[in-house]
Design a protein around this motif. Sequence first.
Motif, short mmCIF file in Angstrom:
data_model
loop_
_atom_site.label_atom_id
_atom_site.label_comp_id
_atom_site.label_asym_id
_atom_site.label_seq_id
_atom_site.Cartn_x
_atom_site.Cartn_y
_atom_site.Cartn_z
N PRO A 166 -0.81 -7.04 -10.18
CA PRO A 166 -2.05 -6.25 -10.33
C PRO A 166 -1.97 -4.95 -9.53
CG PRO A 166 -2.47 -8.27 -9.09
CD PRO A 166 -1.05 -8.32 -9.52
N VAL A 167 -2.52 -3.89 -10.13
CA VAL A 167 -2.42 -2.57 -9.53
C VAL A 167 -3.81 -1.96 -9.39
CG1 VAL A 167 -1.44 -0.27 -9.84
CG2 VAL A 167 -0.25 -2.22 -10.76
N HIS A 168 -4.05 -1.34 -8.28
CA HIS A 168 -5.28 -0.57 -8.06
C HIS A 168 -4.85 0.88 -7.92
CE1 HIS A 168 -9.31 -0.27 -5.73
NE2 HIS A 168 -8.90 0.95 -6.01
N LEU A 169 -5.42 1.77 -8.73
CA LEU A 169 -4.97 3.17 -8.72
C LEU A 169 -6.10 4.12 -8.29
CD1 LEU A 169 -2.92 3.35 -12.08
CD2 LEU A 169 -2.05 2.90 -9.78
N GLU A 170 -5.86 4.81 -7.21
CA GLU A 170 -6.77 5.88 -6.74
C GLU A 170 -6.04 7.18 -6.97
OE1 GLU A 170 -9.82 5.72 -5.33
OE2 GLU A 170 -9.96 3.55 -5.25
N LEU A 171 -6.40 7.92 -8.03
CA LEU A 171 -5.59 9.07 -8.45
C LEU A 171 -6.33 10.39 -8.24
CD1 LEU A 171 -4.13 7.39 -11.66
CD2 LEU A 171 -3.25 7.32 -9.32
N GLY A 172 -5.85 11.43 -8.91
CA GLY A 172 -6.32 12.79 -8.64
C GLY A 172 -7.69 13.09 -9.22
N GLY A 173 -8.11 14.34 -9.01
CA GLY A 173 -9.41 14.78 -9.52
C GLY A 173 -9.39 16.27 -9.82
N LYS A 174 -10.42 16.70 -10.53
CA LYS A 174 -10.61 18.13 -10.82
C LYS A 174 -12.11 18.31 -10.75
CE LYS A 174 -9.24 22.14 -11.80
NZ LYS A 174 -8.26 22.84 -10.92
N ILE A 234 0.86 -1.19 0.00
CA ILE A 234 0.00 0.00 0.00
C ILE A 234 0.90 1.23 0.00
CG2 ILE A 234 -1.69 1.31 1.35
CD1 ILE A 234 -2.69 -1.50 2.30
N ILE A 235 0.71 2.08 -0.99
CA ILE A 235 1.52 3.30 -1.10
C ILE A 235 0.55 4.47 -1.02
CG2 ILE A 235 3.14 4.60 -2.56
CD1 ILE A 235 4.05 1.96 -3.77
N SER A 236 0.77 5.37 -0.06
CA SER A 236 -0.28 6.36 0.20
C SER A 236 0.25 7.80 0.15
CB SER A 236 -0.95 6.05 1.54
OG SER A 236 0.00 5.90 2.55
N GLY A 261 -2.44 8.36 -5.05
CA GLY A 261 -1.51 9.46 -5.28
C GLY A 261 -1.79 10.12 -6.61
N SER A 262 -0.76 10.71 -7.17
CA SER A 262 -0.95 11.51 -8.39
C SER A 262 -1.00 10.63 -9.65
CB SER A 262 0.20 12.51 -8.52
OG SER A 262 1.41 11.80 -8.65
N VAL A 263 -1.52 11.20 -10.71
CA VAL A 263 -1.58 10.50 -12.00
C VAL A 263 -0.16 10.17 -12.47
CG1 VAL A 263 -2.18 10.76 -14.45
CG2 VAL A 263 -3.76 11.53 -12.68
N ALA A 264 0.76 11.14 -12.33
CA ALA A 264 2.13 10.94 -12.83
C ALA A 264 2.78 9.74 -12.14
CB ALA A 264 2.95 12.20 -12.59
N THR A 265 2.64 9.65 -10.81
CA THR A 265 3.25 8.52 -10.10
C THR A 265 2.48 7.23 -10.41
OG1 THR A 265 3.84 10.05 -8.33
CG2 THR A 265 4.05 7.72 -7.84
N GLY A 266 1.17 7.34 -10.52
CA GLY A 266 0.36 6.17 -10.85
C GLY A 266 0.84 5.50 -12.13
N LYS A 267 1.19 6.32 -13.14
CA LYS A 267 1.67 5.76 -14.42
C LYS A 267 3.00 5.03 -14.22
CE LYS A 267 -0.61 9.06 -17.43
NZ LYS A 267 -0.48 10.26 -18.22
N LYS A 268 3.89 5.63 -13.40
CA LYS A 268 5.20 5.00 -13.16
C LYS A 268 5.02 3.68 -12.42
CE LYS A 268 7.66 9.34 -12.84
NZ LYS A 268 7.97 10.36 -11.87
N ILE A 269 4.11 3.70 -11.46
CA ILE A 269 3.89 2.48 -10.66
C ILE A 269 3.32 1.37 -11.53
CG2 ILE A 269 2.35 1.58 -8.86
CD1 ILE A 269 3.31 3.89 -7.15
N MET A 270 2.41 1.75 -12.40
CA MET A 270 1.81 0.74 -13.28
C MET A 270 2.87 0.15 -14.22
SD MET A 270 -1.72 1.23 -15.22
CE MET A 270 -2.28 0.02 -16.38
#
Length: 508
Positions: free
Chosen positions: A229-237, A132-134, A211-220
């Motif tokens: 398998p990856v679960h991504l909870e990323l940013g919003g606007k 878990i990375i938060s 975390g952020s979209v940018a880090t989410g892409k690197k993690i994936m």
Amino acid sequence: MGYIDILNPSTGEMIGSMEEKTKEEVTLAMEQARAAFPSWKELSLSKRLDYMKQLREYLVEHADELVEKIASDTGKVHIEALMSEIFATVDFIRYYEKNADSILKPKKVPTPLVLYGRHSEVQYRPIGVVAIISPWNNPFQLSLVPAITALTAGNTVLLKPSEITPLTSLLIEEILTTVSFPEGVVQVLHGGKKTGKHLIQSRPDKIFFTGSVATGKKIMAAAAEHLIPVHLELGGKDPMIIFADADLERAANAAVWGAFTNAGQSCMSVERLYVEFSVYGAVISRLKEKAEQLRIGNGANDDVGSMTSPRQFKVVQEHIADAVSKGATLLCGGKQLHDDTLHFEPTVLVDVNHSMKIMQEETLGPVIAIMPFSSEEEAVRLANDSVYGLNCSIWTRDTKKAERISRQMEYGNICINDVMINAANPHLPFGGIKQSGFGRYHGPEGLLSFCHSVSVTHSKNSRAKDLNWYPYEQDQLEAIRKILHTLHGKNKKISPKEIKELYEKLMK
Ligand code: NAD
């Protein structure tokens, strides 16, 4: 070995430092987590939940001191630390105590008639070691809730909280040690990006990332190397739409709270506000007045605390400057309050458009940007004009209109005459679409997302041969054809009794 500075963002003081976990320490933690997995998963659910209950009781009993520590690490005001960090975590634990048994127990499912003689069920098995990375914006809750969910399902956990809020990271470790989970079952890996990378290289069985979209892409990308398998909870606007027939006083209060609570640093903060033209003037004057009345600081009666991350503070300043340089008007706010702290004035921007960063990129700070619209179609188009799809809100007294609009919203979470609230209900699945990520946590889906769904078929047939087994014969083909037509053809019906007779005849 690296060290992380501990900053109190609301005073600007450096209050200590924390050691980062090295690659060797991460590897060792993974070995311990793997070793602990078999006995943790074999422990009955009720015994696992006993640990969660202890944790819940500890959090409630020590709430005041925990709030104090989280507030000094994040700059949150106390009421927000209590509600969004402690209360939310405890609510989730209670949810699992009440519901995990029914969610995780095997489920019998129907078996089609053509598979006559068999019984089918789905079993839910833990996945293994979950990483878990938060992030830092709700660092306590966004670490503990996924950890508790993974642990309840029978996984062991390696948690890497954010380096921006190291006191909270130490606090979580201290609490987990006090609750005395069995050795290796849940471990906290302090550190930043490097520690996170080591954690992925240690090959967990699942990664749950917030975390952020940018880090989410690197993690994936890193996870793809090992097919993790990856679960991504990323940013919003997140957009809020106020129609002319809405309760304008409640809507304005919600907009101000949704934009400025946690100093605007929630993934579901209201960042864009679209207001129907006929009430635009009334709404913006209400918002300006209410934003100007907010008390900034970290005292017991203050409303807006400091921001948490110096990096995000710069993003906020950059987005405001970009908007103003392209023609936006500052209705209020727009400045840092003191030179040495991360307090930023609640800021309201108008005369904005979608060419500005403030309407396109996640700001994650105490800023709301407001635009008028003149038709339902325009409101929907503007609200959906985003790469993000986390959360949105629709304000109208017309229930039919609310339903019609909500069906067109490209968002994972929708509030009607409310803001940001879905994430607080443990019964609702939570997660984004588009670049806000994928996967759902919270609710039954969330608990099951930390499990493998295993299908089990149990045959009660005592016959030597089944319908479509070798050796193939002409009468088999005819029987299958007959079953196909009687089961699925036009106006044909077949009873279970007839199927049984067909089978018995064929299998003789
Ligand atoms: P971030 O992406 O910078 O960092 C998040 C975590 O990833 C940190 O623990 C960091 O140390 C770690 N990390 C960074 N690079 C890494 C790498 N290469 N490998 C492994 N780990 C790495 O995000 P942040 O600034 O901490 O958090 C803010 C973001 O989180 C915002 O975009 C916010 O919207 C989002 N967020 C989303 C949700 C949600 O539920 N969707 C909730 C809260 C926050």
